[in-house]
Design a protein around this motif. Sequence first.
Motif, PDB file in Angstrom:
ATOM      1  N   ASP A   1       4.541  76.239  64.353  1.00 54.47           N
ATOM      2  CA  ASP A   1       4.090  75.876  65.373  1.00 54.47           C
ATOM      3  C   ASP A   1       2.885  74.348  65.303  1.00 54.47           C
ATOM      4  OD1 ASP A   1       5.027  77.417  66.596  1.00 54.47           O
ATOM      5  OD2 ASP A   1       3.678  79.328  67.087  1.00 54.47           O
ATOM      6  N   SER A   2       2.687  75.419  63.940  1.00 53.33           N
ATOM      7  CA  SER A   2       0.960  73.571  63.766  1.00 53.33           C
ATOM      8  C   SER A   2       1.611  72.536  64.056  1.00 53.33           C
ATOM      9  CB  SER A   2      -0.072  74.528  62.977  1.00 53.33           C
ATOM     10  OG  SER A   2      -0.872  75.834  63.281  1.00 53.33           O
ATOM     11  N   TYR A   3       3.073  73.144  62.407  1.00 54.59           N
ATOM     12  CA  TYR A   3       3.199  72.034  61.633  1.00 54.59           C
ATOM     13  C   TYR A   3       4.385  70.769  63.224  1.00 54.59           C
ATOM     14  CZ  TYR A   3       7.461  69.021  59.954  1.00 54.59           C
ATOM     15  OH  TYR A   3       8.275  68.369  59.475  1.00 54.59           O
ATOM     16  N   LEU A   4       4.883  71.760  64.422  1.00 53.86           N
ATOM     17  CA  LEU A   4       5.621  70.665  65.776  1.00 53.86           C
ATOM     18  C   LEU A   4       4.362  69.749  66.259  1.00 53.86           C
ATOM     19  CD1 LEU A   4       8.051  73.781  66.499  1.00 53.86           C
ATOM     20  CD2 LEU A   4       8.499  71.943  65.481  1.00 53.86           C
ATOM     21  N   GLN A   5       3.404  70.549  65.840  1.00 54.16           N
ATOM     22  CA  GLN A   5       1.730  70.338  66.965  1.00 54.16           C
ATOM     23  C   GLN A   5       1.698  68.924  65.844  1.00 54.16           C
ATOM     24  OE1 GLN A   5      -1.218  72.422  67.521  1.00 54.16           O
ATOM     25  NE2 GLN A   5      -0.112  73.024  69.576  1.00 54.16           N
ATOM     26  N   GLY A   6       2.755  68.793  64.652  1.00 53.89           N
ATOM     27  CA  GLY A   6       1.736  67.687  63.657  1.00 53.89           C
ATOM     28  C   GLY A   6       0.372  67.368  63.428  1.00 53.89           C
ATOM     29  N   ASP A   7       0.254  68.609  63.095  1.00 54.45           N
ATOM     30  CA  ASP A   7      -1.621  69.005  63.254  1.00 54.45           C
ATOM     31  C   ASP A   7      -2.320  70.904  62.157  1.00 54.45           C
ATOM     32  OD1 ASP A   7      -4.843  69.274  63.354  1.00 54.45           O
ATOM     33  OD2 ASP A   7      -4.943  68.036  64.975  1.00 54.45           O
ATOM     34  N   TRP A   8      -2.864  70.049  61.715  1.00 57.24           N
ATOM     35  CA  TRP A   8      -3.038  72.152  60.821  1.00 57.24           C
ATOM     36  C   TRP A   8      -3.724  72.800  61.891  1.00 57.24           C
ATOM     37  CZ3 TRP A   8       1.489  73.780  58.979  1.00 57.24           C
ATOM     38  CH2 TRP A   8       2.547  72.779  58.381  1.00 57.24           C
ATOM     39  N   SER A   9      -4.277  71.996  62.295  1.00 57.31           N
ATOM     40  CA  SER A   9      -5.476  72.696  62.979  1.00 57.31           C
ATOM     41  C   SER A   9      -5.507  74.129  64.498  1.00 57.31           C
ATOM     42  CB  SER A   9      -6.559  71.447  63.725  1.00 57.31           C
ATOM     43  OG  SER A   9      -5.962  71.562  65.029  1.00 57.31           O
ATOM     44  N   GLY A  10      -4.230  73.394  64.179  1.00 63.90           N
ATOM     45  CA  GLY A  10      -3.258  74.905  65.190  1.00 63.90           C
ATOM     46  C   GLY A  10      -3.763  76.722  63.879  1.00 63.90           C
ATOM     47  N   ILE A  11      -3.674  75.556  62.967  1.00 65.15           N
ATOM     48  CA  ILE A  11      -3.826  77.615  61.913  1.00 65.15           C
ATOM     49  C   ILE A  11      -5.837  77.705  62.225  1.00 65.15           C
ATOM     50  CG2 ILE A  11      -3.674  78.290  60.039  1.00 65.15           C
ATOM     51  CD1 ILE A  11      -1.108  76.566  58.857  1.00 65.15           C
ATOM     52  N   THR A  12      -6.370  77.019  61.814  1.00 68.40           N
ATOM     53  CA  THR A  12      -7.628  77.206  62.125  1.00 68.40           C
ATOM     54  C   THR A  12      -7.896  76.863  63.567  1.00 68.40           C
ATOM     55  OG1 THR A  12      -8.159  74.305  62.587  1.00 68.40           O
ATOM     56  CG2 THR A  12      -8.634  75.513  59.808  1.00 68.40           C
ATOM     57  N   GLY A  13      -7.722  76.814  64.689  1.00 68.77           N
ATOM     58  CA  GLY A  13      -7.294  77.274  66.010  1.00 68.77           C
ATOM     59  C   GLY A  13      -7.077  78.505  66.797  1.00 68.77           C
ATOM     60  N   ASN A  14      -6.513  79.601  65.748  1.00 68.27           N
ATOM     61  CA  ASN A  14      -6.237  80.345  65.640  1.00 68.27           C
ATOM     62  C   ASN A  14      -6.206  81.523  64.705  1.00 68.27           C
ATOM     63  OD1 ASN A  14      -5.184  82.669  66.663  1.00 68.27           O
ATOM     64  ND2 ASN A  14      -3.087  81.819  66.972  1.00 68.27           N
ATOM     65  N   PRO A  15      -7.797  81.437  64.069  1.00 67.29           N
ATOM     66  CA  PRO A  15      -8.158  82.269  63.193  1.00 67.29           C
ATOM     67  C   PRO A  15      -7.520  83.906  62.556  1.00 67.29           C
ATOM     68  CG  PRO A  15      -9.933  81.929  64.039  1.00 67.29           C
ATOM     69  CD  PRO A  15      -9.045  80.970  64.681  1.00 67.29           C
ATOM     70  N   VAL A  16      -7.192  84.343  63.672  1.00 68.36           N
ATOM     71  CA  VAL A  16      -7.651  85.987  64.348  1.00 68.36           C
ATOM     72  C   VAL A  16      -6.153  86.123  63.680  1.00 68.36           C
ATOM     73  CG1 VAL A  16      -7.333  88.018  65.864  1.00 68.36           C
ATOM     74  CG2 VAL A  16      -9.224  85.971  65.834  1.00 68.36           C
ATOM     75  N   LYS A  17      -5.328  86.028  64.249  1.00 69.63           N
ATOM     76  CA  LYS A  17      -3.760  85.486  64.071  1.00 69.63           C
ATOM     77  C   LYS A  17      -3.635  85.588  62.398  1.00 69.63           C
ATOM     78  CE  LYS A  17       1.421  84.147  65.360  1.00 69.63           C
ATOM     79  NZ  LYS A  17       1.809  83.875  66.832  1.00 69.63           N
ATOM     80  N   LEU A  18      -3.599  84.562  62.342  1.00 73.43           N
ATOM     81  CA  LEU A  18      -4.119  83.942  60.484  1.00 73.43           C
ATOM     82  C   LEU A  18      -4.482  84.937  59.889  1.00 73.43           C
ATOM     83  CD1 LEU A  18      -3.272  81.909  58.249  1.00 73.43           C
ATOM     84  CD2 LEU A  18      -5.532  80.833  58.892  1.00 73.43           C
ATOM     85  N   MET A  19      -5.851  85.409  59.924  1.00 73.08           N
ATOM     86  CA  MET A  19      -5.900  86.555  59.001  1.00 73.08           C
ATOM     87  C   MET A  19      -5.675  87.939  59.634  1.00 73.08           C
ATOM     88  SD  MET A  19      -7.663  85.118  57.178  1.00 73.08           S
ATOM     89  CE  MET A  19      -8.705  86.985  56.000  1.00 73.08           C
TER      90      MET A  19
END
Length: 281
Positions: free
Chosen positions: A218-236
Amino acid sequence: MAASFLHFISVSFGWIYFFCWSFSFYPQPILNFRRSSTTGTTIDFPAINVLGFIAYFVSNAAFLYSPQIRTQYALRHHGLAPTVQFNDLAFAAHAVGISIIIFSQFWAELWGFEKRGRRDPGARISKAILGIVVGSLVGVGTVVFIVVLRQDEDAKTGWAWIDVIYAISYVKLIITFVKYMPQVLTNYRNHSTQGWSIVQILLDFAGGLLSILQLGIDSYLQGDWSGITGNPVKLMLGNVSMFFDIIFIVQHYCLYNGNQRKVHNEEDPLLDGATREERIE
């Protein structure tokens, strides 16, 4: 074409992880029901799960459906939408319900289970878990107080309601860090994983991996990896779950493989009549 394919993969991974993580909740209550006992498991795990998944549901719902929170998120993340998906919300809602059911199984009279001794490890909520619950509520309340008191107009740099939602989501993150430890320690003390379903752990690991893969796509499709940092709970949530899943897998298949030592509870001779299949589980 490639973007459409990746979107399809993201949706597929999202719903597969939903089913893996959702199904991972069922082996334990089914095992408890078959054995008519919660011996070998700790009440801390379902108790803290109830609070954690309520927090996860609230934060996901806000990021998905609150215009104010979505606008404030866009201000802080280059105009992008949150990477939270509907399958995240569906998983959280299901998790709240099943966690409440598992938690209720520790009331033996309600389910007709054999009672556990008060000194049996894991039979009562620990002070540490109660401290985390109280601390989480105080922390969220403090952020709400700050937001109301300051009333900053610039949501990008000042305090805003999105910070309250982040605080609620961090409750889930903190709980994910600590909720597995009581069971890890119980298995260690018993030198056995008896009473703790390994099936739920294998499904949990698969769900965690697919969840992280969906977030990355999803972050790759947005072209911005801040999509990962913006959703820290799902990541962690995915990473921490997999970390502890590996510990449980090592305990079950390597450290205590074939160890049929009874759970220490003189008042609960339940396991004497257990079948070989139940002992292996």
